[in-house]
Enzyme design. Structure first.
Site, PDB file in Angstrom:
ATOM      1  N   HIS A  28      39.508  10.275  32.651  1.00 42.88           N
ATOM      2  CA  HIS A  28      40.379  10.271  34.023  1.00 42.88           C
ATOM      3  C   HIS A  28      39.575  10.667  35.142  1.00 42.88           C
ATOM      4  O   HIS A  28      39.996  10.680  36.157  1.00 42.88           O
ATOM      5  CB  HIS A  28      41.397  11.467  33.849  1.00 42.88           C
ATOM      6  N   ASP A  58      40.621  10.119  26.248  1.00 46.92           N
ATOM      7  CA  ASP A  58      40.072  10.386  27.662  1.00 46.92           C
ATOM      8  C   ASP A  58      38.689  10.524  27.857  1.00 46.92           C
ATOM      9  O   ASP A  58      38.139  11.459  28.095  1.00 46.92           O
ATOM     10  CB  ASP A  58      40.867  11.587  28.148  1.00 46.92           C
ATOM     11  N   SER A 132      35.694  18.913  34.322  1.00 44.46           N
ATOM     12  CA  SER A 132      36.210  17.656  33.372  1.00 44.46           C
ATOM     13  C   SER A 132      34.887  16.885  32.973  1.00 44.46           C
ATOM     14  O   SER A 132      33.952  16.560  33.929  1.00 44.46           O
ATOM     15  CB  SER A 132      37.173  16.896  33.930  1.00 44.46           C
TER      16      SER A 132
END
Length: 274
Positions: A28, A58, A132
């Protein structure tokens, strides 16, 4: 690491996996970018090439034109226990080289995101936007996970990381074949009603011509075991199934009309767009 999107670049983190320039991050972080810029700890900047990605987990692998990069030491996430000290490194809100610490709050956490293919390490180490793709490391400095999600928009004491063993498997599959093969037998599932007992996944529909149909599974069957593991619910069954080797036969424990049946099913290959 910055993701260029519209006029405001998004920010993420990553982990160097090879001295030749391979870097793993979250899918993402780079999903809608036309160009991803990687900034190393020594200040050097590179435009990265996207080697491949697996949206279901992901994860994405990037490569930069650099040599001699320091590489992470990976740990065995199957050995992680609740209560262990853990550290999160990353670039929250663009504040690079930020280190926070906490404990492992839970392992094997499912149902955090819509994807049925994921389970997570949970931690109370501070994780915020920009973390992230960054590493979650243990007291020995070994990467035990890749931070990927939080509850809410900012830190609330609940964050999640993809276990290191999952990361390494997916990255190897991306580099070798563009992505992992996941098991598939062609079922729609639902949870077992409380009045019928606890645990198990109820077969709602069987895809015609699928491995499940060929094995004789029927709507209304309750799958309570797969390849020796108990099945607690649909999400758990899907996770077990997607990890099964494609092309192999695996045993199912099924309840049908009060009778327990052992059914062999051939594991097919799930289309990568599902």
């Amino acid at each position: 690491m910055s993701r260029q999107r519209s006029r405001q670049p998004a920010v993420g983190s990553g982990v160097s996996m090879a001295a030749e320039g391979a870097i793993v991050t979250n899918y993402h972080v780079v999903a809608r970018s036309e160009r991803t810029t990687v900034t190393l700890a020594d200040g050097r900047k590179f435009v990265a090439e996207l080697v491949g990605a697996d949206p279901a987990s992901d994860l994405a692998v990037l490569r930069v034109d650099a040599a001699g990069l320091p590489t992470a030491s990976w740990g065995d996430s199957d050995t992680v226990e609740v209560g262990e000290m853990i550290w999160a490194l990353g670039n929250p809100f663009g504040l690079d080289h930020t280190l926070t610490y906490g404990i492992v709050s839970a392992v094997g956490r499912r149902g955090v995101v819509e994807s049925p293919y994921q389970e997570f390490l949970q931690t109370d180490a501070a994780i915020n936007p920009g973390n992230s793709g960054g590493p979650l490391v243990d007291v020995h400095g070994r990467v035990m996970g890749i931070t990927t999600a939080i509850v809410g928009k900012d830190y609330t004491g609940i964050g999640f990381a993809i276990p290191s063993n999952t990361v390494r498997q997916v990255v190897a599959a991306i580099e070798a074949a563009g992505g992992p093969d996941r098991g598939y037998i062609g079922l729609s599932l639902r949870s077992r009603p409380a009045d019928l007992g606890t645990g198990g996944a109820v077969v709602a529909a069987v895809e015609p011509g699928s491995p499940a149909a060929n094995a004789g599974l029927e709507p209304g069957d309750v799958i309570v075991g797969f390849d020796g593991d108990d099945v607690g619910g649909p999400a758990e069954f899907v996770l077990l199934l997607t990890r099964a080797p494609v092309g192999t036969s695996r045993p199912l424990d099924v309840l049908r009309d009060g009778e327990r049946l052992a059914i062999e099913v051939l594991v097919g290959r799930r289309p990568r767009d599902r």
